[in-house]
Design an enzyme around this catalytic site. Sequence first.
Site, PDB file in Angstrom:
ATOM      1  N   PRO A  43       0.855  -1.182   0.000  1.00  0.00           N
ATOM      2  CA  PRO A  43       0.000   0.000   0.000  1.00  0.00           C
ATOM      3  C   PRO A  43       0.892   1.233   0.000  1.00  0.00           C
ATOM      4  CG  PRO A  43       0.145  -0.911   2.225  1.00  0.00           C
ATOM      5  CD  PRO A  43       0.939  -1.824   1.321  1.00  0.00           C
ATOM      6  N   MET A  44       0.625   2.173  -0.889  1.00  0.00           N
ATOM      7  CA  MET A  44       1.397   3.419  -0.909  1.00  0.00           C
ATOM      8  C   MET A  44       0.456   4.588  -1.168  1.00  0.00           C
ATOM      9  SD  MET A  44       4.958   2.501  -2.867  1.00  0.00           S
ATOM     10  CE  MET A  44       4.225   1.520  -4.157  1.00  0.00           C
ATOM     11  N   GLN A  97      -6.795  -0.946   3.679  1.00  0.00           N
ATOM     12  CA  GLN A  97      -6.074  -0.521   4.883  1.00  0.00           C
ATOM     13  C   GLN A  97      -6.807   0.630   5.587  1.00  0.00           C
ATOM     14  OE1 GLN A  97      -2.103   1.653   4.976  1.00  0.00           O
ATOM     15  NE2 GLN A  97      -1.475  -0.315   5.802  1.00  0.00           N
ATOM     16  N   CYS A 127       2.603   4.151   9.830  1.00  0.00           N
ATOM     17  CA  CYS A 127       2.714   5.458   9.196  1.00  0.00           C
ATOM     18  C   CYS A 127       3.525   6.423  10.066  1.00  0.00           C
ATOM     19  CB  CYS A 127       1.337   6.044   8.909  1.00  0.00           C
ATOM     20  SG  CYS A 127       1.445   7.605   8.038  1.00  0.00           S
ATOM     21  N   LYS A 166       0.050  -3.945   9.528  1.00  0.00           N
ATOM     22  CA  LYS A 166       1.320  -3.574   8.900  1.00  0.00           C
ATOM     23  C   LYS A 166       2.090  -2.669   9.859  1.00  0.00           C
ATOM     24  CE  LYS A 166       3.387  -2.122   4.594  1.00  0.00           C
ATOM     25  NZ  LYS A 166       3.806  -0.728   4.848  1.00  0.00           N
ATOM     26  N   ARG A 252       8.228   0.537  -3.714  1.00  0.00           N
ATOM     27  CA  ARG A 252       8.803   1.531  -4.623  1.00  0.00           C
ATOM     28  C   ARG A 252       9.312   0.931  -5.933  1.00  0.00           C
ATOM     29  NH1 ARG A 252      12.644   3.882  -0.223  1.00  0.00           N
ATOM     30  NH2 ARG A 252      12.448   1.683   0.375  1.00  0.00           N
TER      31      ARG A 252
HETATM   32  C1  LIG Z   1       4.972   7.021  -1.222  1.00  0.00           C
HETATM   33  C2  LIG Z   1       4.761   5.944  -0.191  1.00  0.00           C
HETATM   34  C3  LIG Z   1       3.543   5.856   0.459  1.00  0.00           C
HETATM   35  C4  LIG Z   1       3.322   4.853   1.407  1.00  0.00           C
HETATM   36  N1  LIG Z   1       2.083   4.757   2.001  1.00  0.00           N
HETATM   37  C5  LIG Z   1       1.838   3.721   2.837  1.00  0.00           C
HETATM   38  C6  LIG Z   1       0.529   3.545   3.394  1.00  0.00           C
HETATM   39  O1  LIG Z   1      -0.417   4.301   3.126  1.00  0.00           O
HETATM   40  N2  LIG Z   1       0.351   2.514   4.250  1.00  0.00           N
HETATM   41  C7  LIG Z   1       1.368   1.655   4.587  1.00  0.00           C
HETATM   42  O2  LIG Z   1       1.165   0.726   5.364  1.00  0.00           O
HETATM   43  N3  LIG Z   1       2.599   1.796   4.064  1.00  0.00           N
HETATM   44  C8  LIG Z   1       2.860   2.789   3.194  1.00  0.00           C
HETATM   45  N4  LIG Z   1       4.109   2.917   2.645  1.00  0.00           N
HETATM   46  C9  LIG Z   1       5.162   1.948   2.975  1.00  0.00           C
HETATM   47  C10 LIG Z   1       5.237   0.819   1.955  1.00  0.00           C
HETATM   48  O3  LIG Z   1       4.050   0.048   1.982  1.00  0.00           O
HETATM   49  C11 LIG Z   1       6.458  -0.106   2.201  1.00  0.00           C
HETATM   50  O4  LIG Z   1       6.322  -0.728   3.453  1.00  0.00           O
HETATM   51  C12 LIG Z   1       7.788   0.654   2.165  1.00  0.00           C
HETATM   52  O5  LIG Z   1       7.813   1.541   1.064  1.00  0.00           O
HETATM   53  C13 LIG Z   1       8.989  -0.281   2.072  1.00  0.00           C
HETATM   54  O6  LIG Z   1       8.924  -1.092   0.938  1.00  0.00           O
HETATM   55  P1  LIG Z   1       9.731  -0.786  -0.444  1.00  0.00           P
HETATM   56  O7  LIG Z   1      11.184  -0.711  -0.097  1.00  0.00           O
HETATM   57  O8  LIG Z   1       9.397  -1.993  -1.304  1.00  0.00           O
HETATM   58  O9  LIG Z   1       9.223   0.481  -0.998  1.00  0.00           O
HETATM   59  C14 LIG Z   1       4.349   3.930   1.722  1.00  0.00           C
HETATM   60  C15 LIG Z   1       5.582   4.040   1.063  1.00  0.00           C
HETATM   61  C16 LIG Z   1       5.799   5.022   0.121  1.00  0.00           C
HETATM   62  C17 LIG Z   1       7.133   5.072  -0.578  1.00  0.00           C
END
Ligand SMILES: Cc1cc2nc3c(=O)[nH]c(=O)nc-3n(C[C@H](O)[C@H](O)[C@H](O)COP(=O)(O)O)c2cc1C
Length: 372
Positions: A43-44, A97, A127, A166, A252
């Site tokens: 989720p992002m 979420q 968060c 999470k 990402r």
């Molecule tokens: C722009 C952005 C927004 C994110 N928003 C959320 C979110 O709304 N809820 C959540 O649990 N994690 C959020 N995350 C965290 C990601 O789900 C993930 O745990 C984190 O980016 C690490 O994984 P990665 O290295 O594959 O990016 C966000 C990450 C990014 C970069």
Amino acid sequence: MLPTEVDGRQLPPGTISRSVQVDLRSPWAIRDVEIPTRLVLAPMAGVSVQAFRRQGRRYGAGLVCSEMVSCAGLHHGNERTLGYLRISADERPLAVQIFGSEPEVMAEAARMVEDAGADLVDVNFGCPVKKVTKTGAGATLLEDPERACGVISAVAEAVSVPVTVKMRRGIENGSRSCLELGPRLVEAGASSLTLHPRSARQMYTGEADHSLTAELAALVEVPVVASGDVTSRARAQAILATTGAAAVMVGRAAQGNPWALREILDGDAGEPTREEVVAELILFMRETVRELGERRATGFLKKFYGWYLGRGRFPRPFKAELVQLETLDEVETRLLAAAPGAAEVLQGLLDELPDAEDDVILDLPISIYGGG
Ligand SMILES: Cc1cc2nc3c(=O)[nH]c(=O)nc-3n(C[C@H](O)[C@H](O)[C@H](O)COP(=O)(O)O)c2cc1C
């Protein structure tokens, strides 16, 4: 021989680490929800719109997750929101979420999410954004175990679908709070835990320390999902083999790059052609307009141009040129001029898509403040 270290860090004595090679294409389950592959799309906030989730499913993610739906917004109707949640059958299994810190409000939100057709309710305890943490929600709950468990038991009692959490490792650098809290959350009713082993302070700097994922997986009976820095097949396989996690989550690396999911699942499939890149981007744009409306989508999409067209796929000035264009129609025309064969690829993608009329639009506002 069982591995004794993960990412070069020594595991504490007693940590069971399974060195089995996990087939990324093998199914697994969170309670009774079957998930066809070991790849979960993260989720992002500001990224995980419906177009992103559907694309993730097409490229092999076994489970996708919505952005954070604001429970405060649900209750008071006064939070700034990006739009309303739209879901369709081809996204499922889908986790929605929610975040918040009041058990009763969270239970109510969870019921709405379940009624709307979510297969899983995911609760955000990661968060790090101030707007969220100062309300006692998100990562703050990592250091407030009583309240955290109260939230999870209220939510788990309110719905019949599985509830997942999470988390980050904790608030401060070096914190190990997730290891104390995780088993308690399972006792309170969580059916799976996703760990992004960075501290809230770290935001997205440094590295995810997956030796903590291994420790957590050894402590709980429910499936653990490893999130953080999963960028390649080699990395995904190493994390699965050394942590005992049931699945990896990709965030990402998949931004403007669904081909990363295919590489992680099946090995190197080569770079996409320019035509494929443009076709996927145009489909993404059209679907996002349908979800957010033309005005919101125009600004929202700008960051995606760089994500799709970068990585050496198109010359740099091309992106700068697109960002300057006023309407999305102009962007589309310019993209098709740069890769004329993309029209045919796009038609192929459109032919495969299920009917948008099956979409359910929910009265759930998507929070603009996300993170985890
Ligand atoms: C722009 C952005 C927004 C994110 N928003 C959320 C979110 O709304 N809820 C959540 O649990 N994690 C959020 N995350 C965290 C990601 O789900 C993930 O745990 C984190 O980016 C690490 O994984 P990665 O290295 O594959 O990016 C966000 C990450 C990014 C970069």
